[in-house]
Write a protein that holds these residues in place. Structure first.
Motif, short mmCIF file in Angstrom:
data_model
loop_
_atom_site.label_atom_id
_atom_site.label_comp_id
_atom_site.label_asym_id
_atom_site.label_seq_id
_atom_site.Cartn_x
_atom_site.Cartn_y
_atom_site.Cartn_z
N LEU A 124 73.76 51.36 -11.33
CA LEU A 124 73.23 51.20 -9.86
C LEU A 124 72.97 51.80 -8.97
O LEU A 124 74.50 52.09 -8.91
CB LEU A 124 74.23 49.52 -9.87
CG LEU A 124 73.82 48.92 -8.87
CD1 LEU A 124 72.47 48.22 -8.92
CD2 LEU A 124 74.83 47.57 -8.71
N VAL A 125 72.35 52.19 -8.59
CA VAL A 125 72.01 53.43 -7.54
C VAL A 125 71.15 52.21 -6.11
O VAL A 125 70.66 51.74 -6.36
CB VAL A 125 70.48 53.66 -8.02
CG1 VAL A 125 70.18 55.25 -7.15
CG2 VAL A 125 71.21 55.08 -9.83
N GLU A 126 71.95 53.25 -5.18
CA GLU A 126 72.48 52.35 -3.93
C GLU A 126 72.18 52.72 -2.36
O GLU A 126 72.44 51.58 -1.47
CB GLU A 126 73.52 51.41 -4.07
CG GLU A 126 73.56 50.24 -5.44
CD GLU A 126 74.89 48.80 -4.98
OE1 GLU A 126 74.88 48.01 -4.66
OE2 GLU A 126 75.90 49.42 -6.10
N SER A 127 71.90 53.83 -2.55
CA SER A 127 71.61 54.68 -1.29
C SER A 127 70.44 55.86 -1.63
O SER A 127 70.28 56.33 -2.36
CB SER A 127 73.12 55.36 -1.52
OG SER A 127 73.70 56.32 -2.07
N ALA A 128 70.57 56.34 -0.70
CA ALA A 128 69.63 57.24 0.04
C ALA A 128 69.90 58.32 -1.21
O ALA A 128 69.00 59.09 -1.61
CB ALA A 128 69.10 58.09 1.45
N SER A 150 68.91 47.30 -4.30
CA SER A 150 68.08 47.27 -3.02
C SER A 150 68.38 46.76 -1.95
O SER A 150 68.34 47.12 -1.07
CB SER A 150 67.46 46.26 -3.17
OG SER A 150 67.54 45.10 -3.50
N GLY A 151 69.49 45.52 -1.87
CA GLY A 151 70.81 45.38 -0.43
C GLY A 151 70.98 46.05 0.20
O GLY A 151 71.31 46.93 1.59
N ASP A 152 72.09 46.67 -1.06
CA ASP A 152 72.64 48.27 0.18
C ASP A 152 71.58 49.24 0.25
O ASP A 152 72.58 50.62 1.36
CB ASP A 152 73.91 48.87 -0.87
CG ASP A 152 75.09 48.05 -1.27
OD1 ASP A 152 75.48 47.56 -0.01
OD2 ASP A 152 75.76 47.75 -1.58
N TYR A 153 70.62 49.66 -0.68
CA TYR A 153 70.34 51.00 -0.04
C TYR A 153 69.11 50.19 1.72
O TYR A 153 69.54 51.36 2.22
CB TYR A 153 68.91 50.86 -1.05
CG TYR A 153 67.79 52.20 -1.09
CD1 TYR A 153 67.96 53.28 -0.70
CD2 TYR A 153 66.69 50.95 -0.16
CE1 TYR A 153 66.62 54.73 -0.66
CE2 TYR A 153 65.52 52.32 -0.11
CZ TYR A 153 65.83 53.67 0.06
OH TYR A 153 64.92 54.84 -0.13
N ARG A 154 69.00 49.05 1.13
CA ARG A 154 68.35 48.97 3.32
C ARG A 154 69.23 49.21 4.31
O ARG A 154 68.65 49.52 5.09
CB ARG A 154 67.94 47.51 2.68
CG ARG A 154 66.93 47.32 1.93
CD ARG A 154 66.09 45.70 2.23
NE ARG A 154 66.99 45.20 3.10
CZ ARG A 154 67.07 43.95 2.55
NH1 ARG A 154 67.34 44.13 1.14
NH2 ARG A 154 67.49 43.15 3.14
N ARG A 155 70.66 49.14 3.80
CA ARG A 155 71.65 48.53 4.66
C ARG A 155 72.28 50.39 4.66
O ARG A 155 72.32 50.74 5.79
CB ARG A 155 73.29 48.30 4.22
CG ARG A 155 73.95 48.32 4.86
CD ARG A 155 75.43 47.24 4.12
NE ARG A 155 75.96 47.97 3.63
CZ ARG A 155 76.91 47.57 2.26
NH1 ARG A 155 77.66 46.42 3.04
NH2 ARG A 155 77.85 48.08 1.43
N ASP A 156 72.25 51.34 3.87
CA ASP A 156 72.24 52.73 3.86
C ASP A 156 71.38 53.22 4.38
O ASP A 156 71.11 54.00 5.65
CB ASP A 156 72.36 53.20 2.20
CG ASP A 156 72.78 55.21 2.91
OD1 ASP A 156 74.11 55.33 3.00
OD2 ASP A 156 71.78 55.18 1.60
N THR A 157 69.99 52.99 4.91
CA THR A 157 68.63 54.14 4.82
C THR A 157 68.16 53.55 6.22
O THR A 157 67.27 53.91 6.94
CB THR A 157 67.70 54.18 4.07
OG1 THR A 157 67.89 52.44 3.57
CG2 THR A 157 68.28 54.92 2.29
N GLY A 158 68.57 51.68 6.15
CA GLY A 158 67.88 50.66 7.38
C GLY A 158 66.38 50.77 7.39
O GLY A 158 65.93 50.15 7.58
#
Length: 278
Positions: A124-128, A150-158
């Motif tokens: 599960l890939v969740e970050s930049a 996708s949720g944590d990716y958006r939190r990580d990257t804005g």
């Protein structure tokens, strides 16, 4: 009289719907056995408060004595990861694990080895960082499929929750999966349960090359399954092309035949896996 659990026959390699079920909710665990999901994922990571992880882990272990499911485990950098592995290893119903917040190929391989080198590990890939490392993660020993957190990716990257903003990480996972010779990746969940929105988001994922979707308990799974499946018309055209190809002695007529052949074979395989009739 208790209704028997749904018997699932869609292989995890092509599974469309991956239902995330909180291990902290006994009622949700029972209900999941009768869902339309291709695969059930018992969640002992983000869905469980840190103080409740030991109890949730034990509940999952009991569940896997008699039911088959995947488990989303805590990421490799946490203190919970080792305990997750120790309690899950060798349970008869463990179909595989989803490793949260994967950012390096070594995290996949270490998880795979600790599980006895026989249990599939879905990254599960969740970050930049995870997105940029995706090709290496896909080629790691033990990697089974990639999924987009996708949720944590958006939190990580804005990053905004728009189709345009999320097109790059999705496409990156599609490309990485091909590089690693893995099945197509799994998209992140859609929070909105409006049927039209759920269908639209699912079809967008299909257009980008993703082949499944993480789902939440309130999602209408039948909509997602339909969106990720070939239609009866597509299936009929694929089978007609394959029948014609066989009838002419499997002779390639021009440069358009090889890609059409590959597409038709893929559609036919999926139709067989999903039981689609024409």
């Amino acid at each position: 009289m208790t209704t028997p659990p749904v018997t699932r026959s869609v292989p995890a390699t092509v599974a469309r719907t991956w239902l995330l079920v909180s291990a902290a909710s006994p009622g949700a665990l029972d209900e999941s056995a009768h869902s339309e999901a291709d695969q059930i994922v018992l969640d002992i990571e983000d869905a469980v408060d840190p103080t409740g992880k030991p109890a949730a882990r034990s509940a999952v272990a009991r569940r896997l004595e008699h039911h088959r499911a995947w488990v989303r485990i805590n990421d490799r950098t946490t203190t919970f990861w080792s305990d997750d592995i120790d309690q899950l290893r060798d349970l008869p119903g463990l179909a595989g694990v989803i490793l949260a917040k994967t950012e390096a190929p070594e995290q996949i391989t270490e998880t795979y080895d600790r599980l006895g080198a026989r249990t599939p590990v879905l990254a599960l890939v969740e970050s930049a960082l995870g997105i940029e490392e995706a090709p290496r993660i896909a080629r790691a020993r033990g990697a089974f499929r990639l999924a987009f957190g996708s949720g944590d990716y958006r939190r990580d990257t804005g990053t905004a929750a728009t189709d345009l903003a999320l097109a790059y990480p999705r496409s990156r996972l599609v490309t990485a999966s091909r590089i690693g010779n893995l099945p197509g990746p799994i998209d992140g969940p859609t929070v909105d349960d409006d049927p039209a929105v759920l269908h639209e988001k699912s079809r967008l994922a299909v257009s980008l090359g993703l082949t499944g979707k993480l789902c939440l308990p309130h999602n209408r799974l039948g909509i997602v399954n339909d969106a990720f499946s070939p239609t009866p018309d597509e299936t009929a055209r694929a089978r007609e092309f394959l029948a014609d190809f066989d009838a002419r002695g499997r002779v390639i007529r021009d440069g358009s035949d090889p890609p059409r052949l590959g597409h038709a074979r893929r559609i036919a395989r999926l139709a067989d896996a999903f039981g689609i009739e024409t």
